[in-house]
Design a protein around this motif. Structure first.
Motif: not given
Length: 414
Positions: A159, A203, A368, A405, A407-408
């Motif tokens: 990133n 983004w 993910e 990530k 959140s996965c």
């Protein structure tokens, strides 16, 4: 007046009509061959990237003399933001895993001096790679612009923040004189950095501007492919392939925006100009199913059905999905049951996913969607969901490296 004409007239009279974004037309042979800006060669079918393909040779000094450039702004330390020494996985471990001795040891220092580039890539050590690239850039000779940009192109592996990318292009756009700037953008700047620069809009949440930027890149690919000299077919093919890749990125973004019609139009245009794969045809059909256009989905499913080279597994899955869309539940159940008997490993289940995780944790935990599916299945098995997800968090923390990530895992971080 026919029914279709009446419907069109009704839409024309409406003052509040939703207009679907126009899908670009990638690499079709234009009808007006005299239009220099739009005449294009036929496209190639997007396929798995060929890592062994020939690359166009760099221009020789006799073809184009490289202008002198000195850009000290490229190597200023202020071009970069501080790299944090923590990540979302560490936050989850600190919140959910007690006592601290149960937490796997994770290296978030970003030290790279004792490792090589290949090892860091394979171990997902993106923080160390970021620091390595930054350290090499700020100590490079500003006159060696090719080396600086080569190091920057490696940053596509992790990133890159909008600030750093904006700073970079601010320096590049300020290059004088104009011929030096043109040479820099045309001959030295990696195409991947231009794609990254376009992605800044995504983004920032500005999806329509993101589409505009991607369309600009697609047009550039068209023009570059057309203008490539006939003596250099490799260059023309490279730009056509890049254009196909940009088209797929645009289609994916349209799908994310629920613009199913524009997405299918774009993908169908790729199918119409060359022989489409069964996977691409099936994907288009499934998009049509998601949008509720069963008849159009059936058309593409039929083409896959007639393809002798299409895998039977894809055909069976297509039949089952179409049967579900038509409410033919008995046939769908029978087809899926047969498919499971033929390919017992080709389904999602807790036991199957856990076996894959145990057999190859380093490669599995970076996927993910895999982690999201497993976490979802744990939630459906509500009696053991919490404990199983905590065990999964520990396993992921052992193997995932940087950049996952979090959140996965479907665990709240606050």
């Amino acid at each position: 007046m026919s029914d279709d004409d009446q419907q069109e007239q009704g839409l024309a009279d409406s003052t509040d009509v939703y207009v679907e974004p126009a899908a670009p037309d990638p690499f079709l042979i234009d009808s007006d061959a005299s239009d220099e800006e739009t005449e294009l060669p036929p496209a190639v079918t997007p396929t798995t990237p060929n890592v062994n393909k020939d690359m166009p040779p760099p221009p020789s000094e006799s073809e184009e003399e490289a202008p002198e450039m000195y850009l000290p702004g490229l190597v200023l330390p202020t071009m970069f933001l501080p790299i944090p020494n923590t990540d979302p996985l560490t936050t989850l471990l600190n919140k959910y895993i007690h006592p601290p001795e149960r937490r796997p040891a994770r290296d978030v220092s970003g030290e790279w001096q004792k490792a090589n580039f290949h090892t860091m890539v394979m171990s997902n050590s993106w923080r160390a790679l970021a620091r390595m690239a930054r350290d090499r850039i700020v100590t490079a000779d500003p006159e060696d612009l090719a080396l600086v940009l080569a190091c920057l192109s490696r940053l596509r592996l992790f990133n890159q923040t909008s600030v750093e990318c904006t700073n970079l292009f601010s320096v590049l756009n300020a290059v004088e004189p104009s011929d030096a700037k043109s040479y820099l953008f045309e001959k030295l700047l990696p195409f991947e950095l231009e794609v990254m620069y376009a992605r800044l809009k995504f983004w920032a949440g500005d999806h329509m501007t993101y589409l505009d930027a991607l369309n600009g890149l697609l047009r550039k690919c068209k023009v570059k492919s057309r203008r490539a000299p006939k003596s250099d077919p490799t260059s023309s093919a490279m730009w056509r392939e890049r254009g196909a890749r940009i088209s797929l990125i645009i289609a994916s973004q349209l799908m994310e925006m629920k613009e199913f019609g524009s997405s299918t139009k774009l993908l169908e245009s790729l199918c119409n100009q060359t022989e489409a794969t069964s996977a691409l045809r099936s994907a288009i059909a499934r998009i049509y199913l998601q949008a509720g256009y069963i008849h159009k989905a059936s058309t593409h499913f039929s083409l896959v059905e007639q393809d002798p080279e299409a895998p039977e597994g894809i055909k069976d899955m297509n039949r089952a999905l179409l049967a579900c869309a038509n409410g033919e539940w008995d046939y769908a159940t029978e087809t899926l049951t047969d498919l499971l008997e033929k390919e017992p490993e080709n389904f999602v289940g807790i036991e199957t996913l856990e076996r894959a995780l145990s057999a190859s944790p380093a490669s599995v935990v970076v996927a993910e969607p895999f982690l999201f599916n497993l976490s979802t299945l744990y939630e459906l098995r509500s009696a053991t969901a919490t404990q199983k997800k905590l065990e999964l968090l520990i396993e992921v923390a052992k193997w995932s490296g940087d950049g996952l990530k979090a959140s996965c895992l479907k665990m709240a971080s606050n």
